[in-house]
Design a protein around this motif. Structure first.
Motif, mmCIF file in Angstrom:
data_model
loop_
_atom_site.group_PDB
_atom_site.id
_atom_site.type_symbol
_atom_site.label_atom_id
_atom_site.label_comp_id
_atom_site.label_asym_id
_atom_site.label_seq_id
_atom_site.Cartn_x
_atom_site.Cartn_y
_atom_site.Cartn_z
ATOM 1 N N VAL A 101 0.851 -1.192 0.000
ATOM 2 C CA VAL A 101 0.000 0.000 0.000
ATOM 3 C C VAL A 101 0.889 1.245 0.000
ATOM 4 C CG1 VAL A 101 -1.749 1.284 1.302
ATOM 5 C CG2 VAL A 101 -1.844 -1.220 1.227
ATOM 6 N N PRO A 102 0.592 2.235 -0.873
ATOM 7 C CA PRO A 102 1.368 3.472 -0.838
ATOM 8 C C PRO A 102 1.021 4.290 0.406
ATOM 9 C CG PRO A 102 -0.291 3.556 -2.591
ATOM 10 C CD PRO A 102 -0.393 2.216 -1.940
ATOM 11 N N VAL A 103 2.028 4.607 1.219
ATOM 12 C CA VAL A 103 1.791 5.363 2.454
ATOM 13 C C VAL A 103 2.549 6.687 2.423
ATOM 14 C CG1 VAL A 103 1.336 3.274 3.793
ATOM 15 C CG2 VAL A 103 3.609 4.273 3.829
ATOM 16 N N THR A 104 1.973 7.676 3.124
ATOM 17 C CA THR A 104 2.545 9.026 3.149
ATOM 18 C C THR A 104 3.257 9.344 4.452
ATOM 19 O OG1 THR A 104 0.442 9.904 3.952
ATOM 20 C CG2 THR A 104 0.801 9.930 1.559
ATOM 21 N N SER A 105 2.848 8.677 5.542
ATOM 22 C CA SER A 105 3.497 8.942 6.831
ATOM 23 C C SER A 105 3.259 7.799 7.808
ATOM 24 C CB SER A 105 3.001 10.262 7.432
ATOM 25 O OG SER A 105 1.635 10.197 7.727
ATOM 26 N N ILE A 106 4.116 7.766 8.817
ATOM 27 C CA ILE A 106 4.018 6.790 9.905
ATOM 28 C C ILE A 106 4.308 7.546 11.195
ATOM 29 C CG2 ILE A 106 4.930 4.646 10.891
ATOM 30 C CD1 ILE A 106 5.818 3.846 8.062
ATOM 31 N N SER A 107 3.463 7.351 12.198
ATOM 32 C CA SER A 107 3.629 8.054 13.475
ATOM 33 C C SER A 107 3.559 7.079 14.642
ATOM 34 C CB SER A 107 2.525 9.099 13.666
ATOM 35 O OG SER A 107 2.611 10.075 12.674
ATOM 36 N N LYS A 108 4.473 7.258 15.574
ATOM 37 C CA LYS A 108 4.496 6.447 16.795
ATOM 38 C C LYS A 108 3.201 6.686 17.575
ATOM 39 C CE LYS A 108 7.094 7.971 20.116
ATOM 40 N NZ LYS A 108 8.227 8.378 20.960
ATOM 41 N N PHE A 109 2.673 5.640 18.223
ATOM 42 C CA PHE A 109 1.490 5.792 19.064
ATOM 43 C C PHE A 109 1.738 6.856 20.122
ATOM 44 C CE2 PHE A 109 -0.113 1.137 18.480
ATOM 45 C CZ PHE A 109 -0.815 1.509 17.343
ATOM 46 N N PHE A 110 0.728 7.668 20.379
ATOM 47 C CA PHE A 110 0.804 8.716 21.402
ATOM 48 C C PHE A 110 0.991 8.093 22.790
ATOM 49 C CE2 PHE A 110 -1.248 11.629 24.433
ATOM 50 C CZ PHE A 110 -0.456 12.743 24.232
ATOM 51 N N ASN A 111 0.290 6.988 23.042
ATOM 52 C CA ASN A 111 0.379 6.287 24.325
ATOM 53 C C ASN A 111 1.690 5.494 24.352
ATOM 54 O OD1 ASN A 111 0.180 4.578 26.537
ATOM 55 N ND2 ASN A 111 -1.946 4.004 26.146
ATOM 56 N N ARG A 169 3.226 -0.401 22.190
ATOM 57 C CA ARG A 169 4.375 -0.530 21.297
ATOM 58 C C ARG A 169 3.873 -0.610 19.870
ATOM 59 N NH1 ARG A 169 9.083 -2.284 23.676
ATOM 60 N NH2 ARG A 169 9.659 -3.469 21.844
ATOM 61 N N GLY A 170 3.853 0.538 19.198
ATOM 62 C CA GLY A 170 3.391 0.509 17.825
ATOM 63 C C GLY A 170 3.304 1.873 17.195
ATOM 64 N N PHE A 171 2.660 1.902 16.035
ATOM 65 C CA PHE A 171 2.593 3.124 15.244
ATOM 66 C C PHE A 171 1.367 3.093 14.343
ATOM 67 C CE2 PHE A 171 5.632 0.028 13.551
ATOM 68 C CZ PHE A 171 5.069 -0.284 12.321
ATOM 69 N N THR A 172 1.031 4.266 13.814
ATOM 70 C CA THR A 172 -0.072 4.410 12.872
ATOM 71 C C THR A 172 0.514 4.651 11.493
ATOM 72 O OG1 THR A 172 -1.428 5.374 14.628
ATOM 73 C CG2 THR A 172 -2.181 5.703 12.367
ATOM 74 N N VAL A 173 -0.040 3.942 10.505
ATOM 75 C CA VAL A 173 0.414 4.058 9.126
ATOM 76 C C VAL A 173 -0.708 4.718 8.321
ATOM 77 C CG1 VAL A 173 1.314 2.784 7.141
ATOM 78 C CG2 VAL A 173 1.666 1.884 9.446
ATOM 79 N N TYR A 174 -0.347 5.761 7.550
ATOM 80 C CA TYR A 174 -1.328 6.530 6.777
ATOM 81 C C TYR A 174 -1.160 6.264 5.290
ATOM 82 C CZ TYR A 174 -1.798 8.978 11.207
ATOM 83 O OH TYR A 174 -1.997 9.267 12.539
ATOM 84 N N ALA A 175 -2.227 5.787 4.661
ATOM 85 C CA ALA A 175 -2.192 5.418 3.243
ATOM 86 C C ALA A 175 -2.710 6.542 2.353
ATOM 87 C CB ALA A 175 -3.038 4.168 3.026
ATOM 88 N N ASP A 176 -2.285 6.502 1.087
ATOM 89 C CA ASP A 176 -2.834 7.379 0.044
ATOM 90 C C ASP A 176 -3.381 6.458 -1.044
ATOM 91 O OD1 ASP A 176 -3.450 9.118 -1.978
ATOM 92 O OD2 ASP A 176 -1.518 10.153 -1.984
ATOM 93 N N PHE A 177 -4.666 6.097 -0.905
ATOM 94 C CA PHE A 177 -5.256 5.136 -1.839
ATOM 95 C C PHE A 177 -5.445 5.710 -3.241
ATOM 96 C CE2 PHE A 177 -6.394 3.196 2.251
ATOM 97 C CZ PHE A 177 -5.848 1.940 2.041
ATOM 98 N N ASP A 178 -5.404 7.029 -3.384
ATOM 99 C CA ASP A 178 -5.480 7.629 -4.722
ATOM 100 C C ASP A 178 -4.277 7.214 -5.561
ATOM 101 O OD1 ASP A 178 -7.844 8.913 -4.093
ATOM 102 O OD2 ASP A 178 -6.867 10.807 -3.546
ATOM 103 N N GLN A 179 -3.147 6.967 -4.917
ATOM 104 C CA GLN A 179 -1.935 6.560 -5.635
ATOM 105 C C GLN A 179 -2.074 5.166 -6.246
ATOM 106 O OE1 GLN A 179 0.772 8.433 -6.297
ATOM 107 N NE2 GLN A 179 -0.114 10.168 -5.217
ATOM 108 N N MET A 180 -2.968 4.335 -5.683
ATOM 109 C CA MET A 180 -3.152 2.986 -6.230
ATOM 110 C C MET A 180 -3.736 3.050 -7.639
ATOM 111 S SD MET A 180 -4.070 0.575 -3.009
ATOM 112 C CE MET A 180 -3.362 -0.908 -3.701
ATOM 113 N N SER A 181 -4.588 4.041 -7.882
ATOM 114 C CA SER A 181 -5.157 4.189 -9.228
ATOM 115 C C SER A 181 -4.104 4.692 -10.216
ATOM 116 C CB SER A 181 -6.352 5.150 -9.204
ATOM 117 O OG SER A 181 -5.940 6.431 -8.766
ATOM 118 N N LYS A 182 -2.973 5.169 -9.700
ATOM 119 C CA LYS A 182 -1.871 5.630 -10.547
ATOM 120 C C LYS A 182 -0.800 4.555 -10.701
ATOM 121 C CE LYS A 182 -2.658 10.377 -9.129
ATOM 122 N NZ LYS A 182 -2.197 11.509 -8.352
#
Length: 193
Positions: free
Chosen positions: A93-103, A107-120
């Motif tokens: 999946v094309p992702v734009t950013s990853i951020s460590k959990f606030f808490n 032990r983990g992180f959030t991954v942010y996708a850009d699904f518009d890039q999949m059509s490209k």
């Protein structure tokens, strides 16, 4: 001239109101100016190859604010933000950013996708990417080694969330747990392909 005596509780209330009137109208102090570094060349950060121009944002630190002229300690990294229009492949999946959990206890992180890039033509359509796209652009991932933010199935412990729609926190919801179980299973399958 008549002098009015103001009751003590009313005087206290008026004093408090006066103090509040001078406070920031947004309800508090402004956000801290977290230290960050913009990469000058492609670098490996948290076991991910990031392109030139990636913004690496760090936890708040004494005497360090705003843009830094050199990279800081990776253990203090809070987020990786790719340049506008750029993505990296994370589990297909094309992702734009990853951020460590606030808490910090999680032990983990959030991954942010850009699904518009999949059509490209970026990424690959899989059952996992379809599940992810069906609920949100962000998923929470728990890991064994917090120093590895890459797509490493051996390090991924679970899919913790998909937006606010599906959360492991709601243990009594079979539909939420089932959806996240399926996402985790499909995520791990992507690593074996």
């Amino acid at each position: 001239m008549k002098i009015f005596k103001v009751p003590a509780f009313l005087f206290g209330l008026l004093s408090l109101t006066g103090c509040m009137g001078s406070m920031n109208p947004t309800g508090g102090n402004s956000a801290p100016d977290y230290p960050y570094f913009i990469t000058k060349e492609p670098l490996v950060v948290k076991k991910i190859l990031v392109p030139t121009g990636t913004k690496l944002v760090y936890d708040e630190q004494f005497f360090k604010e705003g843009e830094q002229d050199k990279i800081l300690n990776e253990k203090k990294l809070n987020s990786i933000e790719l340049p506008t229009g750029k993505t990296i492949d994370w589990a297909g999946v094309p992702v734009t950013s990853i951020s460590k959990f606030f808490n910090s206890e999680m032990r983990g992180f959030t991954v942010y996708a850009d699904f518009d890039q999949m059509s490209k033509g970026k990424g690959k359509k899989t059952k996992f990417s379809e599940l992810w796209q069906s609920c949100s652009t962000d998923i929470g991932i728990t890991v064994k080694d917090i120093n590895d933010w890459s797509f490493n199935p051996k390090n991924i412990a679970d899919v913790e969330s998909c937006s606010v729609s599906y959360q492991r926190y709601f243990k009594d919801s079979p539909s939420q747990q089932g959806f996240l179980d399926e996402m985790y299973s499909e995520l791990i399958k992507n690593g074996s392909k």
